[in-house]
Design a protein around this motif. Structure first.
Motif, short mmCIF file in Angstrom:
data_model
loop_
_atom_site.label_atom_id
_atom_site.label_comp_id
_atom_site.label_asym_id
_atom_site.label_seq_id
_atom_site.Cartn_x
_atom_site.Cartn_y
_atom_site.Cartn_z
N ALA A 19 -37.29 -7.38 67.07
CA ALA A 19 -36.08 -6.63 66.98
C ALA A 19 -35.00 -6.87 67.69
O ALA A 19 -33.93 -7.01 67.48
CB ALA A 19 -36.55 -5.05 66.87
N ARG A 20 -35.12 -7.01 69.23
CA ARG A 20 -34.06 -7.51 70.17
C ARG A 20 -33.51 -8.72 69.74
O ARG A 20 -32.10 -9.03 70.03
CB ARG A 20 -34.80 -7.33 71.28
CG ARG A 20 -33.67 -7.59 72.72
CD ARG A 20 -34.48 -7.53 73.83
NE ARG A 20 -35.58 -8.61 74.18
CZ ARG A 20 -35.47 -9.77 74.21
NH1 ARG A 20 -34.35 -10.52 74.45
NH2 ARG A 20 -36.62 -10.59 74.50
N LEU A 21 -34.30 -9.63 69.51
CA LEU A 21 -33.76 -11.15 69.07
C LEU A 21 -32.84 -10.97 67.81
O LEU A 21 -31.86 -11.77 67.80
CB LEU A 21 -35.05 -12.02 68.93
CG LEU A 21 -35.66 -12.42 70.15
CD1 LEU A 21 -37.03 -13.37 69.92
CD2 LEU A 21 -34.82 -13.38 71.09
N ILE A 22 -33.31 -10.35 66.69
CA ILE A 22 -32.52 -10.26 65.63
C ILE A 22 -31.23 -9.17 66.10
O ILE A 22 -30.19 -9.90 65.57
CB ILE A 22 -33.38 -9.39 64.62
CG1 ILE A 22 -34.60 -10.23 63.99
CG2 ILE A 22 -32.38 -9.00 63.41
CD1 ILE A 22 -35.52 -9.28 63.24
N LYS A 23 -31.29 -8.43 66.83
CA LYS A 23 -30.08 -7.83 67.15
C LYS A 23 -29.16 -8.70 68.05
O LYS A 23 -27.88 -8.54 67.94
CB LYS A 23 -30.52 -6.72 67.96
CG LYS A 23 -29.41 -5.56 68.48
CD LYS A 23 -29.74 -4.21 68.96
CE LYS A 23 -28.62 -3.42 69.30
NZ LYS A 23 -29.00 -2.09 69.86
N LEU A 24 -29.59 -9.60 69.00
CA LEU A 24 -28.84 -10.63 69.67
C LEU A 24 -28.39 -11.38 68.58
O LEU A 24 -27.51 -12.49 69.39
CB LEU A 24 -29.80 -10.96 70.74
CG LEU A 24 -29.87 -9.89 71.80
CD1 LEU A 24 -31.01 -10.68 72.95
CD2 LEU A 24 -28.82 -9.40 72.66
N GLY A 25 -28.83 -11.80 67.46
CA GLY A 25 -28.28 -12.75 66.71
C GLY A 25 -29.22 -13.93 66.65
O GLY A 25 -28.54 -15.08 66.19
N PHE A 26 -30.17 -13.97 67.34
CA PHE A 26 -30.96 -15.15 67.35
C PHE A 26 -31.40 -15.57 65.90
O PHE A 26 -31.76 -16.87 66.01
CB PHE A 26 -32.14 -15.05 68.37
CG PHE A 26 -33.55 -15.96 68.48
CD1 PHE A 26 -33.14 -17.19 69.19
CD2 PHE A 26 -34.48 -15.97 67.67
CE1 PHE A 26 -33.94 -18.27 69.41
CE2 PHE A 26 -35.25 -16.93 67.85
CZ PHE A 26 -35.34 -18.17 68.63
N ALA A 27 -31.79 -14.67 65.23
CA ALA A 27 -32.11 -14.98 63.80
C ALA A 27 -31.75 -13.59 62.97
O ALA A 27 -31.40 -12.81 63.65
CB ALA A 27 -33.66 -15.22 63.78
N GLU A 28 -31.91 -13.80 61.71
CA GLU A 28 -31.56 -12.69 60.71
C GLU A 28 -32.62 -11.81 60.27
O GLU A 28 -32.43 -10.62 60.01
CB GLU A 28 -30.74 -13.38 59.51
CG GLU A 28 -29.38 -13.92 59.91
CD GLU A 28 -28.58 -14.15 58.78
OE1 GLU A 28 -29.00 -13.93 57.38
OE2 GLU A 28 -27.83 -14.92 59.10
N THR A 29 -33.83 -12.48 60.32
CA THR A 29 -35.08 -11.74 59.79
C THR A 29 -36.08 -11.95 60.99
O THR A 29 -36.13 -13.09 61.69
CB THR A 29 -35.46 -12.29 58.53
OG1 THR A 29 -35.96 -13.55 58.57
CG2 THR A 29 -34.27 -12.25 57.44
N LYS A 30 -37.18 -11.17 60.65
CA LYS A 30 -38.55 -11.04 61.41
C LYS A 30 -38.91 -12.72 61.20
O LYS A 30 -39.50 -13.40 62.08
CB LYS A 30 -39.39 -10.30 61.11
CG LYS A 30 -38.92 -8.84 61.63
CD LYS A 30 -40.45 -7.82 60.99
CE LYS A 30 -39.86 -6.42 61.34
NZ LYS A 30 -40.67 -5.56 61.28
N ALA A 31 -39.06 -13.14 59.96
CA ALA A 31 -39.65 -14.37 59.85
C ALA A 31 -39.10 -15.45 60.42
O ALA A 31 -39.77 -16.50 60.71
CB ALA A 31 -39.77 -14.60 58.01
N GLU A 32 -37.75 -15.39 60.59
CA GLU A 32 -36.60 -16.40 60.82
C GLU A 32 -37.09 -16.53 62.52
O GLU A 32 -37.03 -17.52 63.01
CB GLU A 32 -35.30 -16.08 60.59
CG GLU A 32 -34.46 -17.56 60.99
CD GLU A 32 -33.24 -17.15 60.78
OE1 GLU A 32 -32.10 -18.15 61.29
OE2 GLU A 32 -32.78 -16.11 60.01
N VAL A 33 -37.26 -15.50 62.99
CA VAL A 33 -37.45 -15.27 64.69
C VAL A 33 -38.99 -16.09 64.52
O VAL A 33 -38.97 -17.02 65.73
CB VAL A 33 -37.63 -13.97 65.19
CG1 VAL A 33 -38.32 -13.93 66.48
CG2 VAL A 33 -36.28 -13.14 64.93
#
Length: 75
Positions: A19-33
């Motif tokens: 969730a933090r990585l998505i919020k930081l813009g690392f990825a748009e979805t859990k799957a992408e992370v």
């Protein structure tokens, strides 16, 4: 190219990390992370293999010759 789906149980800490990585813009979805993390893990493994090979070469653990004859030596 078809994409398969994989269900993976995650600890609350890993869920929070995603969730933090998505919020930081690392990825748009859990799957992408997860996909990006797997790519990075594969890259890290490749780098580690090169480093290990370099260490082996420096310590004299090197085989010379063609693969077929080397394989016969170890058969």
């Amino acid at each position: 190219k078809p994409i398969s789906t994989l269900s993976v149980p995650l600890t609350p800490t890993l869920e929070e990390t995603i969730a933090r990585l998505i919020k930081l813009g690392f990825a748009e979805t859990k799957a992408e992370v997860v996909r990006k993390a797997l790519v990075r893990l594969a890259e890290e493994e490749a780098v580690n293999a090169v480093i290990l090979s370099q260490k082996d070469a420096r310590s004299g653990k090197v085989f010379e010759g063609d693969l077929a004859s080397l394989m016969q030596k170890f058969s």
